[in-house]
Design an enzyme around this catalytic site. Structure first.
Site, PDB file in Angstrom:
ATOM      1  N   CYS A   1       7.366  -9.426  -7.453  1.00  0.00           N
ATOM      2  CA  CYS A   1       7.428  -8.078  -6.870  1.00  0.00           C
ATOM      3  C   CYS A   1       6.340  -7.916  -5.818  1.00  0.00           C
ATOM      4  CB  CYS A   1       7.210  -7.068  -8.001  1.00  0.00           C
ATOM      5  SG  CYS A   1       7.163  -5.346  -7.480  1.00  0.00           S
TER       6      CYS A   1
ATOM      7  N   GLU B   1       0.837  -1.215   0.000  1.00  0.00           N
ATOM      8  CA  GLU B   1       0.000   0.000   0.000  1.00  0.00           C
ATOM      9  C   GLU B   1       0.864   1.255   0.000  1.00  0.00           C
ATOM     10  OE1 GLU B   1      -2.984  -0.161  -0.886  1.00  0.00           O
ATOM     11  OE2 GLU B   1      -3.238  -2.305  -0.549  1.00  0.00           O
TER      12      GLU B   1
HETATM   13 ZN   LIG Z   1      -2.534  -2.808  -4.781  1.00  0.00          ZN
HETATM   14 ZN   LIG Z   2       7.516  -4.430  -9.611  1.00  0.00          ZN
END
Ligand SMILES: [Zn+2]
Ligand SMILES: [Zn+2]
Length: 188
Positions: A158, A144
């Site tokens: 990622c 976030e």
């Molecule tokens: Zn998100």
């Molecule tokens: Zn990324």
């Protein structure tokens, strides 16, 4: 001087959750010249933020109120942490939501929110696993906060991969991929 990421307690939340999140986030964001603090303020939830039919809290309403109440905080980013099930718009639930600025914003904090409720094994009637719980909170928090640095969802291995379920959260790494990491540096 380091930019401050402020953790904000929303409603009832175990203080130890914020303390370990602060330490864990510092490990990630120190390299980006940011430091994580726990806010002295705590926000109580309001009845208008609860949807009794869904038995969930409205994340968008909570985020809006955090924005209003923290606009004079002299910090760079704010991450609200709540221990209630939350939803947003058409989604059944969300692990978190964030404002994603298109361009750099200064003078007022950019705000994000995560819920820890669905990150507990207990929520799925499984025996609790404290280490896993802590790691999931860290992943959702970094994700976030990544949005507050303008990052979109990423298809690489990622932290910015979208999580539709806890399985997705558990599969993704706790770091930004190289290209997302570079995007943050360019955005700052
Ligand atoms: Zn998100
Ligand atoms: Zn990324």
């Amino acid at each position: 001087m380091k930019k401050i990421i402020e953790l904000l307690k929303i409603g009832d939340l175990e203080q130890s959750i914020l303390v370990s999140l602060k330490d864990n986030l510092n490990d990630t964001f120190n390299n980006l010249k940011m430091a994580v603090n726990i806010s002295q303020n705590a926000f109580q939830l309001e009845i208008t933020e609860y949807n009794s039919e869904r038995m969930q809290y409205n994340a968008d309403k909570i985020l809006d109120r955090i924005i209003k109440l923290t606009k004079n905080h002299k910090v760079f980013r704010i991450l609200g942490v709540i221990d209630k099930d939350i939803y947003s718009e058409l989604l059944n639930f969300v692990f978190g939501i964030a404002i994603r600025p298109i361009k750099r914003i200064s003078g007022t904090p950019v705000v994000s929110l995560i819920s820890v409720t669905r990150l507990r094994e207990q929520f799925y009637n499984k025996p609790e696993n404290d280490d896993l719980f802590e790691l999931r909170i860290l992943k959702e928090a970094i994700h976030e906060l990544g949005h507050t640095f303008s990052l979109e969802h990423c298809n690489k291995f990622c932290i910015m991969q979208f999580s539709n379920s806890l399985m997705d959260t558990d599969k993704k790494p706790v770091q930004f991929c190289e290209s997302c990491g570079e995007k943050i540096i360019n955005f700052l």
